[in-house]
Write a protein that holds these residues in place. Sequence first.
Motif, PDB file in Angstrom:
ATOM      1  N   MET A  58       0.840  -1.199   0.000  1.00 40.82           N
ATOM      2  CA  MET A  58       0.000   0.000   0.000  1.00 40.82           C
ATOM      3  C   MET A  58       0.879   1.254   0.000  1.00 40.82           C
ATOM      4  N   ILE A  59       0.490   2.224  -0.794  1.00 45.95           N
ATOM      5  CA  ILE A  59       1.158   3.525  -0.840  1.00 45.95           C
ATOM      6  C   ILE A  59       0.713   4.311   0.390  1.00 45.95           C
ATOM      7  N   PRO A  60       1.638   4.866   1.170  1.00 47.78           N
ATOM      8  CA  PRO A  60       1.247   5.645   2.342  1.00 47.78           C
ATOM      9  C   PRO A  60       0.342   6.823   1.975  1.00 47.78           C
ATOM     10  N   VAL A  61      -0.607   7.122   2.851  1.00 50.50           N
ATOM     11  CA  VAL A  61      -1.601   8.188   2.640  1.00 50.50           C
ATOM     12  C   VAL A  61      -0.939   9.524   2.294  1.00 50.50           C
ATOM     13  N   LYS A  62       0.212   9.785   2.874  1.00 45.50           N
ATOM     14  CA  LYS A  62       0.949  11.038   2.633  1.00 45.50           C
ATOM     15  C   LYS A  62       1.085  11.362   1.146  1.00 45.50           C
ATOM     16  N   PHE A  63       1.209  10.314   0.310  1.00 45.64           N
ATOM     17  CA  PHE A  63       1.464  10.508  -1.119  1.00 45.64           C
ATOM     18  C   PHE A  63       0.190  10.443  -1.959  1.00 45.64           C
ATOM     19  N   THR A  64      -0.984  10.550  -1.323  1.00 48.97           N
ATOM     20  CA  THR A  64      -2.274  10.441  -2.005  1.00 48.97           C
ATOM     21  C   THR A  64      -3.094  11.712  -1.832  1.00 48.97           C
TER      22      THR A  64
ATOM     23  N   THR B  69     -15.879   3.859  -3.942  1.00 47.15           N
ATOM     24  CA  THR B  69     -16.651   2.637  -4.168  1.00 47.15           C
ATOM     25  C   THR B  69     -15.813   1.500  -4.721  1.00 47.15           C
ATOM     26  N   HIS B  70     -14.551   1.762  -5.044  1.00 50.05           N
ATOM     27  CA  HIS B  70     -13.696   0.761  -5.676  1.00 50.05           C
ATOM     28  C   HIS B  70     -12.789   0.072  -4.663  1.00 50.05           C
ATOM     29  N   GLN B  71     -12.367  -1.124  -5.013  1.00 51.08           N
ATOM     30  CA  GLN B  71     -11.313  -1.810  -4.259  1.00 51.08           C
ATOM     31  C   GLN B  71     -10.021  -1.036  -4.496  1.00 51.08           C
ATOM     32  N   PRO B  72      -8.988  -1.319  -3.718  1.00 55.03           N
ATOM     33  CA  PRO B  72      -7.715  -0.629  -3.973  1.00 55.03           C
ATOM     34  C   PRO B  72      -7.269  -0.766  -5.432  1.00 55.03           C
ATOM     35  N   HIS B  73      -6.775   0.327  -5.966  1.00 55.42           N
ATOM     36  CA  HIS B  73      -6.247   0.343  -7.328  1.00 55.42           C
ATOM     37  C   HIS B  73      -4.751   0.081  -7.292  1.00 55.42           C
TER      38      HIS B  73
ATOM     39  N   ARG C 290      -9.377   3.923  -0.899  1.00 53.93           N
ATOM     40  CA  ARG C 290      -9.913   4.919   0.029  1.00 53.93           C
ATOM     41  C   ARG C 290     -10.993   4.286   0.884  1.00 53.93           C
ATOM     42  N   LYS C 291     -11.115   4.774   2.095  1.00 50.81           N
ATOM     43  CA  LYS C 291     -12.150   4.276   3.008  1.00 50.81           C
ATOM     44  C   LYS C 291     -13.506   4.666   2.464  1.00 50.81           C
TER      45      LYS C 291
END
Length: 158
Positions: free
Chosen positions: A18-24, A108-112, A156-157
């Motif tokens: 998983m890419i850390p949230v910081k980079f999203t 609404t999507h699974q992780p990309h 995303r949650k």
Amino acid sequence: MQLPHMDLWSPAFKNGEMIPVKFTCDGDDISMPLSWNGVPGGVKSFALIMDDPDAPMQVFTHWVLYNIPPTLASLPEGISKEKEVPQGLQGVNDFGEIGYGGPCPPRTHQPHRYFIRLYALDSMLQLRGGARVGDVRRSMEGHVMASAELMGRYGRKR
């Protein structure tokens, strides 16, 4: 013909993680640090393309960086979102902005999956800053000496 392989990694996450949230888009939306090695001799520049093949309509481009100097073996975190940066020239992403646009899949999507691909080129690309990914890909044709890939995931949650 099989291209020589380079290694590409980030100290922020491992391949497939998983890419850390910081980079999203849910965090600071800054580019992640990257490093590479295994570069063949004679490289004149590098190009980097980050995209999401799981986007709902088509492959979504998040980052285009080209004419990266051959003397570099890494990119720092948080490259500014300008056409011309010390690390090279940046193109327009599919958000319609210059530079990095972090992962931001629909809730609404699974992780990309986000693929970061680095290309070693035998030339500088004859493009100005702000080019589109299609122009960069066309300019690279016949000039790729080696490539590397890093894949990170983000969801995303709901």
